[in-house]
Enzyme design. Structure first.
Site, mmCIF file in Angstrom:
data_model
loop_
_atom_site.group_PDB
_atom_site.id
_atom_site.type_symbol
_atom_site.label_atom_id
_atom_site.label_comp_id
_atom_site.label_asym_id
_atom_site.label_seq_id
_atom_site.Cartn_x
_atom_site.Cartn_y
_atom_site.Cartn_z
ATOM 1 N N HIS A 1 0.728 -1.084 0.280
ATOM 2 C CA HIS A 1 -0.379 0.069 0.041
ATOM 3 C C HIS A 1 0.967 1.221 0.054
ATOM 4 O O HIS A 1 0.094 2.217 -0.307
ATOM 5 C CB HIS A 1 -0.703 -0.359 1.229
ATOM 6 C CG HIS A 1 -2.129 1.048 0.486
ATOM 7 N ND1 HIS A 1 -2.314 2.119 0.228
ATOM 8 C CD2 HIS A 1 -2.746 0.788 2.211
ATOM 9 C CE1 HIS A 1 -3.113 2.443 0.495
ATOM 10 N NE2 HIS A 1 -3.627 2.373 1.358
ATOM 11 N N ASP B 1 -10.070 -5.232 -18.393
ATOM 12 C CA ASP B 1 -10.003 -5.859 -19.507
ATOM 13 C C ASP B 1 -8.684 -6.682 -20.074
ATOM 14 O O ASP B 1 -8.253 -6.052 -21.058
ATOM 15 C CB ASP B 1 -11.071 -5.453 -20.528
ATOM 16 C CG ASP B 1 -11.075 -6.690 -21.719
ATOM 17 O OD1 ASP B 1 -11.014 -7.595 -21.827
ATOM 18 O OD2 ASP B 1 -11.722 -5.739 -22.907
#
Length: 453
Positions: free
Chosen positions: A166, A380
């Site tokens: 993070h 995608d």
């Protein structure tokens, strides 16, 4: 409405983890993280999961092979991800860009996409199998920054799961990377959005200058026993469609309220009632506010993939929050959001530097992170839009009070949102009852208003 987790398990066969390096040589250099990035509260790993159905047009193509090759090519542009974090003076984190690579795991599961429920939503069964915790890979320093596992399913679909450090990026930043991998997997030579490091843009002023109060990093004094907060936690997901949001809105004063504000105000109040805290106990709401594109001109350029958000906090007492109507918590939520300004962001960076980069205080604090617009639906890899993309669980061991709002489409096509929460089991039971009561009273209020017109 509450969503029960899928309970059954299945077998996963994985290959040995490998270090996946950039496809071409990359610069060996040292890059500083920003003073927002390297605060103590971000020094852990977050998990995300994306589910993709079988696509008949991709028959004969292997998602693991396609994605592995695309990641290697994408790391040429995002080469800091292939490096290792080092600890500098005064706990300043530095990325050594050395091309060592990220961890990549290939796997196959004795399961179909239907085994994850209809529709798919967190928490997920066998998450530990879908994202193997490679020994020695979870430290912040001197470890791979990203771990990815791609798991083929018997139906021809697959699961893309990852864990990322993070301190190096936030949700929008890792989605930007995944979208770039997807573009290259579909045949692009370069990402449409090029990555921008420029972490100095969120560094403290010289000399550091704190111009705001920062409750998010200050301790909460307590004279009361709150042992329930330390019990074993359970995760639940709650769906809110247009009807549920409208019902809750009927409980609020007239005005323009976003779905985020409505849900946060209601859930914070229900959660606090369920915790059964002493009325004089201080409770807080922490708002995860993204600074990207919030200002004109923007303070962060397109392509910036570091941590671009701050955590403004508002405080009240459990008694005030629980006895007042939901409009009271709504006003506080709006005040937290309104704290965001360019000067506030600069003040946060300075506060962190002057105070040793402390951890934000999550004690008795409800944290809401809206990731609906993070862009998971745009990822995608060639198989089309995913069935689900977002966090793997509510909160984490380090952030038990954190909830996420994720875009969601039901099996009958209704678009809404899912909110994931993590609470001790008895508290969760009380929370569900309070939420049901609120939805019922809101529906009754709606009927009363309509009958009065």
């Amino acid at each position: 409405m509450a969503m029960a987790p899928v309970s059954h398990e299945f077998e996963v066969h994985r290959r040995e983890p490998e270090l996946l390096r950039p496809a071409e040589p990359t610069p060996h250099e040292f890059k500083y993280l920003s003073d927002i990035d390297d605060q103590e509260g971000f020094r852990f790993h977050l998990r995300g999961t994306l589910f993709f159905r079988n696509n008949p047009s991709m028959v004969g193509k292997d998602p693991v092979k396609n994605i592995r090759e695309a990641i290697a090519k994408t790391l040429v542009f995002y080469y800091p991800f292939a490096g290792r974090l080092r600890d500098g003076p005064n706990r300043k984190l530095i990325m050594e860009c050395n091309g060592e690579g990220i961890v990549f795991i290939e796997a196959d599961a004795e399961a179909t996409i239907e085994d994850f429920g209809d529709p798919i939503k967190p928490p997920f069964p066998c998450m530990e199998e879908l994202l193997y915790d490679v020994p020695g890979s979870t430290d912040v320093l001197n470890c791979p920054v990203i771990l990815i596992q791609v798991t083929r399913l018997k139906c021809g679909g697959f699961i893309f799961a990852l864990r990322y450090n993070h301190t190096v990026c936030d949700g929008p930043g890792i989605v930007q990377f995944m979208c770039a991998v997807g573009e290259i997997a579909r045949g692009a030579d370069t990402p449409s959005v090029l990555p921008v490091w420029e972490r100095h843009l969120l560094s403290a002023s010289d000399p550091p200058r704190v111009t705001h109060q920062h409750l998010e990093y200050q301790e909460i004094a307590s004279k009361f026993d709150n042992t329930c907060e330390s019990e074993d936690l359970v995760d639940r997901s709650f769906y809110f469609g247009p009807k549920q949001v409208s019902t809750l809105k009927n409980l609020l004063p007239p005005g323009r309220h976003s779905a985020f504000e409505i849900l946060t105000a209601c859930l914070w109040r229900c959660r606090t009632i369920a915790l059964q805290l002493h009325p004089k106990e201080e409770v807080r709401f922490m708002c995860v506010v993204n600074a990207r594109a919030k200002f004109n001109p923007p303070i962060l350029p397109q392509g910036y993939y570091g941590n671009g958000f701050v955590l403004p906090v508002v405080a009240t007492t459990a008694g005030e929050l629980c006895k007042n109507p939901v409009g009271y918590s709504l006003d506080l939520v709006k005040k937290a959001k309104a704290k965001l300004s360019e000067d506030y962001v600069r003040s946060v960076a300075s506060y962190l530097v002057l105070n040793g980069r402390p951890h934000f205080n999550a004690e008795r604090t409800f944290i809401m992170s809206d990731i609906k617009n993070a862009g998971f639906s745009y990822v995608d890899f060639g198989w089309g839009e995913g069935l689900y993309g977002g966090t793997s669980e509510a909160g984490s061991d380090l952030l038990p009070g954190c909830s996420y709002i994720t875009s969601f489409t039901t099996s009958d096509g209704e678009k809404g949102t899912v909110v994931s929460l993590s609470l001790p089991a008895p508290v969760m039971e009380r929370f569900v009852k309070e939420l049901d009561l609120l939805l019922t009273s809101g529906d009754a209020a709606s009927k009363f208003v309509k009958s009065s017109l």
